[in-house]
Design an enzyme around this catalytic site. Structure first.
Site, PDB file in Angstrom:
ATOM      1  N   LYS A  92       1.034  -1.273  -0.316  1.00 36.92           N
ATOM      2  CA  LYS A  92       0.320   0.242   0.084  1.00 36.92           C
ATOM      3  C   LYS A  92       0.830   1.377  -0.226  1.00 36.92           C
ATOM      4  O   LYS A  92       0.697   2.173  -0.475  1.00 36.92           O
ATOM      5  CB  LYS A  92      -1.118  -0.162   1.116  1.00 36.92           C
ATOM      6  CG  LYS A  92      -2.095  -1.021   1.386  1.00 36.92           C
ATOM      7  CD  LYS A  92      -2.488  -1.080   2.622  1.00 36.92           C
ATOM      8  CE  LYS A  92      -3.461  -2.630   2.066  1.00 36.92           C
ATOM      9  NZ  LYS A  92      -4.722  -2.871   3.726  1.00 36.92           N
ATOM     10  N   GLN A 139      -4.653  -0.702   9.905  1.00 45.13           N
ATOM     11  CA  GLN A 139      -4.440  -2.289   9.300  1.00 45.13           C
ATOM     12  C   GLN A 139      -5.244  -3.153   9.985  1.00 45.13           C
ATOM     13  O   GLN A 139      -4.535  -3.729  11.164  1.00 45.13           O
ATOM     14  CB  GLN A 139      -3.493  -3.034   8.671  1.00 45.13           C
ATOM     15  CG  GLN A 139      -3.293  -4.429   8.256  1.00 45.13           C
ATOM     16  CD  GLN A 139      -3.506  -4.363   6.530  1.00 45.13           C
ATOM     17  OE1 GLN A 139      -3.770  -3.334   6.375  1.00 45.13           O
ATOM     18  NE2 GLN A 139      -4.009  -5.591   6.305  1.00 45.13           N
ATOM     19  N   ASP A 166     -10.751   2.981   4.511  1.00 44.29           N
ATOM     20  CA  ASP A 166     -11.721   1.701   3.857  1.00 44.29           C
ATOM     21  C   ASP A 166     -13.125   1.456   3.983  1.00 44.29           C
ATOM     22  O   ASP A 166     -13.022   1.191   4.166  1.00 44.29           O
ATOM     23  CB  ASP A 166     -11.279   1.268   5.773  1.00 44.29           C
ATOM     24  CG  ASP A 166      -9.723   0.297   5.200  1.00 44.29           C
ATOM     25  OD1 ASP A 166      -9.720  -0.380   4.344  1.00 44.29           O
ATOM     26  OD2 ASP A 166      -9.047  -0.681   6.391  1.00 44.29           O
TER      27      ASP A 166
HETATM   28  N1  GUN Z   1      -6.550  -6.687   6.413  1.00 45.57           N
HETATM   29  C1  GUN Z   1      -6.863  -7.540   4.901  1.00 45.57           C
HETATM   30  N2  GUN Z   1      -7.902  -6.738   4.704  1.00 45.57           N
HETATM   31  C2  GUN Z   1      -7.695  -4.627   4.955  1.00 45.57           C
HETATM   32  C3  GUN Z   1      -8.163  -4.093   4.460  1.00 45.57           C
HETATM   33  O1  GUN Z   1      -9.068  -4.239   2.903  1.00 45.57           O
HETATM   34  N3  GUN Z   1      -8.222  -2.674   5.346  1.00 45.57           N
HETATM   35  C4  GUN Z   1      -7.702  -3.183   6.726  1.00 45.57           C
HETATM   36  N4  GUN Z   1      -7.322  -2.007   7.320  1.00 45.57           N
HETATM   37  N5  GUN Z   1      -7.172  -3.980   6.969  1.00 45.57           N
HETATM   38  C5  GUN Z   1      -7.231  -5.105   6.614  1.00 45.57           C
END
Ligand code: GUN
Length: 300
Positions: free
Chosen positions: A53, A97, A120
């Site tokens: 990311k 995350q 998100d």
């Molecule tokens: N963990 C796995 N996928 C995601 C996501 O799309 N966002 C977040 N914050 N954590 C994750």
């Protein structure tokens, strides 16, 4: 011939548009979009996602910040960091995350993110906007938003008359995916582990979306001939047969070898929905940056 839906290519188109929008924002307003990603603990898979990311945020021309906190971080410390990012005018997107270590209340943290910076799409304000059909002013969870672009690449924006089945009911994916499909006029069923005879429910779908976290669960006889199959699963399984020094491989929730002979269009794993998730995170970040600067956001 089965059409293979190329998530990498659709994602690249989104990233091009994000890069353009980011450079326009910087040129016209002197504002560099800022994305802060917070990770707690040392789960290797989470670190690898977060690293990807951050790299993509830099490629988009964003100010990309990663906050790496130790596994024993307290609720108060994490909440304090989120509060300071909420206040920071150079940060337009905040992503914490998941999963967080067990001793932390993840929902309280997510709900403390300013909805305008919740890239998100997990804050109840954003989830509620989606649920009430307001796709214009909120932020939508990245993986379903990306999966929806793949559906649109096959069917266009109007899914009238089509039956969609989403297997999985998480807040991160299943629920928002079902709402996006419904919003595009599909007839939608959300199936899950307690659904009776999943195979026959799935077989009714013109658009079948699998997000269950069970390797290759969806077999050929779960797929209606000609259906569009979107595989959201990323499962690492043992593969001693590889013989190239590696002993595992990634598979989806769909048995590609079986389903691709029946489907009209299908995504790959890897290279399907995965690249879309990161692309839509970048799209949400630039959208948030435009809105927080009083501009109408580009659409993706
Ligand atoms: N963990 C796995 N996928 C995601 C996501 O799309 N966002 C977040 N914050 N954590 C994750």
């Amino acid at each position: 011939m089965t059409h293979i839906i190329d998530g990498k290519q659709v994602a690249a188109t989104v990233i091009d548009a994000v890069q353009q929008a980011a450079s326009d924002l910087e040129r016209t307003k002197g504002v560099r979009a800022g994305l802060a990603v917070v990770i707690v603990g040392d789960d290797p898979a989470s670190h690898s996602y977060v690293g990807a990311k951050g790299r993509m945020a830099k490629e988009c021309g964003f100010n990309s910040l990663q906050h790496t906190l130790p596994a024993q971080t307290t609720q108060g410390e994490l909440a304090g960091l989120v509060a300071s990012l909420n206040q920071d005018t150079s940060i337009h997107g905040i992503l914490v995350q998941l999963p967080l270590p067990k001793h932390l209340d993840a929902d309280a943290i997510i709900q403390s993110i300013r909805p305008e910076k919740d890239v998100d799409g997990l804050h109840v304000v954003n989830a509620g906007k989606l649920a009430t059909g307001d796709l214009a002013t909120g932020l939508i969870s990245c993986t379903p938003a990306g999966a929806m672009l793949l559906v649109r690449s096959i069917h266009g924006g109007d899914l009238s008359g089509l039956m969609a089945v989403v297997i999985g009911r998480s807040n991160l994916f299943g629920k928002p995916m079902a709402q996006l499909l419904l919003n595009a006029n599909a007839t939608v069923m959300t199936a899950h582990s307690r659904t009776k005879d999943l195979a026959s429910v799935a077989r009714g779908a013109d658009i079948l979306v699998a997000a269950v976290g069970r390797p290759e669960m969806v077999k050929a006889d779960w797929v209606k001939p000609g259906a569009t199959v979107i595989d959201v699963g990323i499962n690492r399984i043992d593969a001693p047969e590889r013989g190239d020094g590696k002993t595992t491989r990634l598979v989806g929730d769909v048995s590609y070898a079986e389903a691709s002979g029946v489907a009209g269009a299908i995504t790959l794993v890897p290279g399907g929905v995965g690249p879309m998730t990161i692309a839509m995170l970048m799209a949400n970040t630039i959208t948030a940056a435009y809105r927080l600067n009083g501009l109408s956001s580009p659409s993706f």
